[in-house]
Design an enzyme around this catalytic site. Sequence first.
Site, PDB file in Angstrom:
ATOM      1  N   HIS A  89       6.085  12.391   4.985  1.00  0.00           N
ATOM      2  CA  HIS A  89       5.011  11.725   4.244  1.00  0.00           C
ATOM      3  C   HIS A  89       4.400  10.586   5.076  1.00  0.00           C
ATOM      4  CE1 HIS A  89       3.293   9.947   0.382  1.00  0.00           C
ATOM      5  NE2 HIS A  89       3.175   8.954   1.247  1.00  0.00           N
ATOM      6  N   GLU A  90       5.270   9.748   5.658  1.00  0.00           N
ATOM      7  CA  GLU A  90       4.759   8.614   6.445  1.00  0.00           C
ATOM      8  C   GLU A  90       4.086   9.101   7.727  1.00  0.00           C
ATOM      9  OE1 GLU A  90       4.527   6.084   4.798  1.00  0.00           O
ATOM     10  OE2 GLU A  90       6.078   6.482   3.311  1.00  0.00           O
ATOM     11  N   HIS A 120       0.509   9.997   7.266  1.00  0.00           N
ATOM     12  CA  HIS A 120      -0.439   8.874   7.251  1.00  0.00           C
ATOM     13  C   HIS A 120      -1.007   8.600   8.645  1.00  0.00           C
ATOM     14  CE1 HIS A 120      -0.340   7.353   3.165  1.00  0.00           C
ATOM     15  NE2 HIS A 120       0.979   7.347   3.138  1.00  0.00           N
TER      16      HIS A 120
HETATM   17 NI    NI Z   1       2.105   7.159   1.362  1.00  0.00          NI
END
Ligand code: NI
Length: 183
Positions: free
Chosen positions: A142-143, A146
Site C-alpha cells: 500500500h505504501e 503511494h
Molecule cells: Ni495510504
Amino acid sequence: MAVRTLLKMGDLRLYQIAEAVQDVQADFVKEIIGDMYDTMLKNLGAGLAAPQIGFNYRIIIFGVPTPRYADINDVPPETVLINPEVTVLTQETESYWEACLSVPTLRGLVARPTHIAYRGYDPQGRLIEREATGFHARVVQHEMDHLNGILFPFHIKDMRLLAFEDQEAFQELKQRVREGEFI
Ligand code: NI
C-alpha cells in the site's frame, strides 16, 4: 518536527512518481521522516508515504501500533524504508478492507499478493531486507503504491466495494462479502 497537512484524493501531487533519494543519510531526509511520524501518529495511521505530506520522495514508514489496527500484530515496529523495492513471491492473493489517511472515512476491498520480499535503506544508510506475509505484506504494498501515484481505490474491481465505514450499513456490506455475494 511537525504535524503536516495530509494531501487527500484528488490532489494531483498524490499522482506523481516520487523521486529516489540520492543521499539517504541527508539531514532533510531525517526532517521529512520526523514530520511523517508526527503526522502518522496524530492521525492514527498504520503507515505513511512522503508524498502524502507533500514531499515527492521515495520514503515510506509503517508499523506504529495504533488503536485503528488493534488486531494487527505482525508488522515490525517503526520501520523506515528509503528507496524501497518490492518483489512479489506468490500468485496467491487475499482481500482486505483497506483504508488510507489520504482517503478518509472510506474503506475498499483490495486484493493483493500475500507474500512479498522487500528491501530499502534506513536513515543510517543500512540496508533492510525482509520477507513479509499477511498485513505486513499489505501495508508495504500500500505504501509502495503511494510512491508510484496509486491510491487503494484504483485497485477495486467492483466499485460497490468502496464504502463509507462510519455507517451501520457497512457492517451489512462486509457480512455479504464474507458470505460470498460479491465474488
Ligand atoms: Ni495510504
